[in-house]
Scaffold this motif. Sequence first.
Motif, short mmCIF file in Angstrom:
data_model
loop_
_atom_site.label_atom_id
_atom_site.label_comp_id
_atom_site.label_asym_id
_atom_site.label_seq_id
_atom_site.Cartn_x
_atom_site.Cartn_y
_atom_site.Cartn_z
N SER A 94 -6.18 33.93 -41.92
CA SER A 94 -6.67 35.23 -42.53
C SER A 94 -8.33 35.38 -42.37
CB SER A 94 -6.28 35.04 -44.04
OG SER A 94 -6.89 33.83 -44.69
N ASP A 95 -8.95 34.51 -41.81
CA ASP A 95 -10.19 34.84 -41.51
C ASP A 95 -10.60 34.73 -39.82
OD1 ASP A 95 -12.25 32.26 -41.68
OD2 ASP A 95 -10.54 32.00 -42.71
N SER A 96 -11.79 34.95 -39.61
CA SER A 96 -12.01 35.05 -38.22
C SER A 96 -12.35 33.78 -37.51
CB SER A 96 -13.05 36.13 -37.76
OG SER A 96 -14.16 35.72 -38.49
N LEU A 97 -12.93 32.96 -38.52
CA LEU A 97 -13.34 31.59 -38.13
C LEU A 97 -12.08 30.54 -37.89
CD1 LEU A 97 -15.73 29.87 -37.39
CD2 LEU A 97 -16.03 29.34 -40.09
N GLU A 98 -11.16 30.62 -39.02
CA GLU A 98 -10.05 29.94 -38.89
C GLU A 98 -8.96 30.40 -37.42
OE1 GLU A 98 -7.04 31.14 -41.72
OE2 GLU A 98 -6.24 29.09 -41.56
N THR A 99 -9.15 31.44 -37.16
CA THR A 99 -8.63 31.99 -35.96
C THR A 99 -9.16 31.44 -34.60
OG1 THR A 99 -7.76 33.74 -36.87
CG2 THR A 99 -7.71 34.10 -34.82
N ALA A 100 -10.63 31.49 -34.64
CA ALA A 100 -11.48 31.34 -33.42
C ALA A 100 -11.21 29.56 -33.17
CB ALA A 100 -12.85 31.56 -33.92
N GLY A 101 -11.15 29.05 -34.52
CA GLY A 101 -11.13 27.63 -34.36
C GLY A 101 -9.68 26.99 -34.03
N ALA A 102 -8.73 27.91 -34.26
CA ALA A 102 -7.33 27.30 -33.73
C ALA A 102 -7.51 27.72 -32.19
CB ALA A 102 -6.41 28.28 -34.32
N ILE A 103 -7.91 28.86 -31.70
CA ILE A 103 -7.86 29.18 -30.27
C ILE A 103 -8.77 28.04 -29.57
CG2 ILE A 103 -8.69 30.89 -28.75
CD1 ILE A 103 -7.88 32.94 -30.82
N ALA A 104 -9.86 27.90 -30.06
CA ALA A 104 -10.78 26.83 -29.24
C ALA A 104 -10.10 25.55 -29.14
CB ALA A 104 -12.13 26.75 -30.04
N THR A 105 -9.28 25.29 -30.20
CA THR A 105 -8.80 23.66 -30.23
C THR A 105 -7.63 24.09 -29.08
OG1 THR A 105 -8.99 23.58 -32.50
CG2 THR A 105 -7.03 22.23 -31.43
N ALA A 106 -6.91 24.92 -28.90
CA ALA A 106 -5.96 25.45 -27.95
C ALA A 106 -6.63 25.26 -26.66
CB ALA A 106 -4.96 26.73 -28.08
N LEU A 107 -7.77 26.04 -26.53
CA LEU A 107 -8.46 26.02 -25.10
C LEU A 107 -8.98 24.49 -24.49
CD1 LEU A 107 -10.27 29.15 -25.64
CD2 LEU A 107 -8.50 28.74 -24.08
N LYS A 108 -9.39 23.79 -25.63
CA LYS A 108 -9.99 22.44 -25.30
C LYS A 108 -8.60 21.75 -24.93
CE LYS A 108 -13.48 22.23 -29.02
NZ LYS A 108 -13.86 21.68 -30.36
N ASN A 109 -7.58 21.98 -25.34
CA ASN A 109 -6.32 21.10 -24.96
C ASN A 109 -5.39 21.63 -23.67
OD1 ASN A 109 -5.43 18.84 -27.01
ND2 ASN A 109 -6.60 20.71 -28.28
N SER A 110 -6.09 22.65 -23.42
CA SER A 110 -5.43 23.27 -21.99
C SER A 110 -5.73 22.73 -20.62
CB SER A 110 -5.75 24.93 -21.96
OG SER A 110 -7.48 25.04 -21.58
N ASP A 111 -5.21 22.99 -19.63
CA ASP A 111 -5.59 22.61 -18.19
C ASP A 111 -6.79 23.12 -17.72
OD1 ASP A 111 -3.45 20.98 -18.46
OD2 ASP A 111 -2.15 22.83 -17.50
N GLY A 112 -7.79 23.67 -18.64
CA GLY A 112 -9.05 24.55 -18.16
C GLY A 112 -8.69 25.79 -17.81
N PHE A 113 -9.94 26.50 -17.90
CA PHE A 113 -10.13 28.10 -17.71
C PHE A 113 -11.43 28.19 -17.22
CE2 PHE A 113 -11.46 26.71 -22.00
CZ PHE A 113 -12.79 27.41 -22.10
N ASP A 114 -11.45 29.54 -16.66
CA ASP A 114 -12.78 29.84 -16.09
C ASP A 114 -13.35 31.08 -17.18
OD1 ASP A 114 -13.16 28.33 -13.61
OD2 ASP A 114 -11.09 29.44 -13.21
N LEU A 115 -12.18 31.89 -17.61
CA LEU A 115 -12.33 33.09 -18.29
C LEU A 115 -11.58 33.27 -19.53
CD1 LEU A 115 -14.14 35.94 -18.91
CD2 LEU A 115 -12.62 36.69 -16.85
N VAL A 116 -12.14 33.60 -20.46
CA VAL A 116 -11.14 33.96 -21.79
C VAL A 116 -11.47 35.34 -21.88
CG1 VAL A 116 -10.49 33.43 -23.95
CG2 VAL A 116 -11.23 31.58 -22.76
N LEU A 117 -10.44 36.11 -22.39
CA LEU A 117 -10.47 37.53 -22.66
C LEU A 117 -10.01 37.69 -23.99
CD1 LEU A 117 -9.89 39.57 -19.30
CD2 LEU A 117 -12.15 39.21 -20.33
N CYS A 118 -10.92 38.66 -24.96
CA CYS A 118 -10.25 38.73 -26.06
C CYS A 118 -10.47 40.47 -26.33
CB CYS A 118 -10.86 38.02 -27.22
SG CYS A 118 -11.02 36.29 -27.06
N GLY A 119 -9.77 40.90 -27.29
CA GLY A 119 -9.84 42.37 -27.70
C GLY A 119 -11.01 42.35 -28.60
N THR A 120 -11.60 43.69 -28.77
CA THR A 120 -12.75 43.94 -29.56
C THR A 120 -12.52 43.66 -31.02
OG1 THR A 120 -14.51 45.47 -30.10
CG2 THR A 120 -11.98 46.21 -30.44
#
Length: 254
Positions: A94-120
């Motif tokens: 329900s707030d941006s920091l909570e969502t960003a934290g969840a996405i950051a956690t998922a990215l840390k647990n991914s196989d790596g990435f070069d670029l992450v794109l989000c909408g505005t």
Amino acid sequence: MKIITCCKIVPDEQEIQVLPGKELDLTKASWKISQYDLNAIEAAKKLSAEIPSTLTALSIGNSNALEGSKIRKDILSRGPDELSLVIDDTHHFSDSLETAGAIATALKNSDGFDLVLCGTGSGDLYSQEVGVQIGALLGIPTVNNVTNIKVKGNALEVERTLEDEIEILEVSIPAVLSVSSDINVPSVPAMKEIMRAGKKPVHILDIALTDAASSVEQLSQLVPEQQERRMEIIEGDNEEAVESLYQFLRKEIL
């Protein structure tokens, strides 16, 4: 290049009902991709067509939003090679920091990435903060309001269209970019792409979202008071009518 495009699934605003007490009833609204994330998906699709790359869509939300095959196929029909989902009914996002934290956690647990794109921003909250917060949490470069992206060797050339100038930045990778809705016009998937979407892989990630703590508590969500629009009718097309219109506008502006 490994590209991850984030997309939030939100209630269709056309189907949200307003109750007599001004509360919002979301129970009958179907789910859709946040309209601003369609620009991110389209930008990712364009980049992946220009350079050798893999394109993964990432979405995080509750089971009501993410367990339907229709919404999954809708995401995959727009270009991603695969879809990764984090389904969690213990968070409200329900707030941006909570969502960003969840996405950051998922990215840390991914196989790596070069670029992450989000909408505005998201179609429900539109805080316009998630992309920047993801970059800050991961400690990597992040730019918002991006209107063009080019790959230059091991870096990105990014444009931001401001009010009276175009800002061009060179950004090292990995990076997080939030694209403006002016960057493109999202394409409508063809029937062939819709049919292919059903055969693309969907991965359910088993991740504990320990870094996704909410920073706010929503006390209520009400529809604002409707304001009646003032209407002034001036009839005729002669000089008197023009003068009346001029005096009316002058009075309202001043």
